[in-house]
Design an enzyme around this catalytic site. Sequence first.
Site, short mmCIF file in Angstrom:
data_model
loop_
_atom_site.label_atom_id
_atom_site.label_comp_id
_atom_site.label_asym_id
_atom_site.label_seq_id
_atom_site.Cartn_x
_atom_site.Cartn_y
_atom_site.Cartn_z
N LYS A 195 0.84 -1.20 0.00
CA LYS A 195 0.00 0.00 0.00
C LYS A 195 0.87 1.25 0.00
O LYS A 195 1.99 1.23 0.51
CB LYS A 195 -0.92 -0.01 1.22
CG LYS A 195 -1.89 -1.16 1.14
CD LYS A 195 -2.84 -1.21 2.30
CE LYS A 195 -3.77 -2.38 2.01
NZ LYS A 195 -4.73 -2.66 2.97
N HIS B 38 -3.77 1.81 4.78
CA HIS B 38 -3.18 3.06 4.30
C HIS B 38 -2.98 4.04 5.46
O HIS B 38 -2.01 4.78 5.50
CB HIS B 38 -4.07 3.68 3.22
CG HIS B 38 -4.10 2.88 1.96
ND1 HIS B 38 -5.06 1.92 1.70
CD2 HIS B 38 -3.29 2.90 0.87
CE1 HIS B 38 -4.83 1.38 0.52
NE2 HIS B 38 -3.77 1.96 -0.01
N SER C 24 -7.52 3.54 -1.97
CA SER C 24 -7.63 3.33 -0.52
C SER C 24 -9.10 3.41 -0.14
O SER C 24 -9.78 4.35 -0.54
CB SER C 24 -6.84 4.42 0.21
OG SER C 24 -7.25 4.52 1.56
N MET C 25 -9.57 2.46 0.65
CA MET C 25 -10.95 2.50 1.13
C MET C 25 -11.18 3.74 2.00
O MET C 25 -12.22 4.36 1.93
CB MET C 25 -11.28 1.25 1.94
CG MET C 25 -11.30 -0.03 1.12
SD MET C 25 -12.67 -0.11 -0.02
CE MET C 25 -13.94 -0.72 1.06
N GLY C 26 -10.20 4.11 2.80
CA GLY C 26 -10.35 5.23 3.72
C GLY C 26 -10.08 6.60 3.12
O GLY C 26 -10.76 7.57 3.44
#
Length: 125
Positions: A21, A53, A94-96
Amino acid sequence: MAAAGLAQIPDVDIDSDGVFKYVLIRVHAAPPSEAPGGESKDIVRGYKWAEYHADIYDKVSGELQKKGHDCECLGGGRISHQSQDRKIHVYGYSMGYGRAQHSVSTEKIRAKYPDYEVTWADDGY
């Protein structure tokens, strides 16, 4: 003075091999109290040890904040680094933090690894 502080921060710091990542971080210089802020630079950080991340962002931003810099995460993704083949591929999101602007990340990586084939794509996770 502020620009000199930013110049000492490497544009790219990524692990040498594997898939991991990464985050694209904007670092703001700590402005003198009488001058408006505005000087900043974008940096790429990617490490195999990071499960999320946010792990990378939290570590890097914490270190830079101790030196008086403000940080913001511009997004993330993944890097596939094959040092033996001299190839780096930037992709995913990134999901966040959302998707980093991979074209910006790729240009910074190309500058550090000029003899590599550096590519990017918006697909994948």
